[in-house]
Design a protein around this motif. Structure first.
Motif: not given
Lengths: 140, 151
Positions: B87-92, B126-134
């Protein structure tokens, strides 16, 4: 695990509906609970007991359903899904925010923990048994 | 539902629909039990993963078709659960904090606005990262030996 719901309409003053939930209450089925509360109010019930004895899991959607139940049993419009934090938070700030005619009964420990950690026990009385909850509403 | 892996690492893939939340909860509960975690640890992680996964389904994919992968592993006596979506990048973890002790918490069905505070209460990290390919990768970590902040 699917959720099953048993509805019992009791006489007395005020008339009370008991909705017993069994299984898991989550985002896929919480609207069923809201619909049943709406039906109970329309049929004349002015007290509501949510019997949680057989409920094994409750997602935050279940909290939303309970909140909606309070509003419906007050004769108010249930909260809109997009109404947002502000209006609901205001409700909790009201004096006497705890509903007197909506009570929870027999919650298992994990469910009681969810209610406690999210502050919902300020809005709901939690009774040990369904019978105690009904008696509390009807003043027996 | 697709389940793969053995021993200390397992994966489940489900469609991004709330009708599949129960499968995710069962997966998490079974993994925690097999890793040797207590019922309390399982209860907390099931609650956290349900919340996070439901958020992705309703507010990430916005009920559009897609898949969600949930991976569970045991490493150094810590249970790590990764939730992966497209889905769209969202960092909670950057969402504004709220007072979790003051009712009412729910603002919307599903994700409900409980958000990051509940996840932090139920887990150790709790960790968030955006995936390189979306997409997003949300990692929840809970010590298999830990108590919660409430205890």
């Amino acid at each position: 695990m699917a959720m099953t719901i048993d509805v019992e309409r009791l006489g007395g003053n005020p008339p009370v509906t008991v909705i017993a939930l069994a299984g898991e209450l989550d985002a896929s089925n919480y609207e069923q609970v809201i619909d049943l509360v709406r039906t109970a109010y329309a049929a004349g019930s002015r007290g509501l007991v949510l019997d949680l004895e057989q409920l094994t899991f409750m997602a935050s959607s279940g909290l939303f359903a309970m909140h909606s139940a309070v509003r419906i049993m007050r004769g108010e419009t249930p909260p809109d899904a997009e109404e947002g934090w502000g209006a609901l938070h205001q409700m909790a700030q009201d004096q006497g925010a705890q509903a007197s005619n909506v009570r929870l009964a027999a919650a298992q420990e994990p469910i009681a923990r969810v209610l406690d950690r999210t502050g919902m026990l300020r809005l709901f009385a939690l009774d040990a048994t369904r019978a105690e909850a009904v008696s509390a509403i009807q003043g027996a | 539902m697709v389940v793969s892996g053995a021993h200390e690492s397992r994966t489940i893939q489900v469609p991004a629909s709330v009708d599949h939340l129960a499968e995710v909860r069962t997966f998490v509960r079974e993994c925690v039990a097999d890793f040797g975690g207590s019922k309390r640890v399982a209860d907390d992680l099931v609650q956290a993963v349900d919340e996070a996964t439901c958020n992705v389904m309703l507010h990430g994919y916005k009920s559009q078709p897609g898949d969600i992968d949930v991976e569970a592993r045991l490493r150094d006596r810590k249970i790590e659960i990764r939730i992966l979506d497209r889905g769209p990048t969202f960092d909670p973890t950057t969402a504004p904090e709220r007072d979790t002790t003051s009712p009412p918490m729910p603002t919307r069905p599903g994700g409900m606005g409980l958000g990051i505070e509940l996840l932090r209460t139920l887990t150790d990290e709790v960790h968030h990262s955006a995936r390189p390919d979306g997409g997003n990768e949300l990692t929840l970590v809970r010590s298999i030996d830990s108590q919660t902040q409430e205890e």
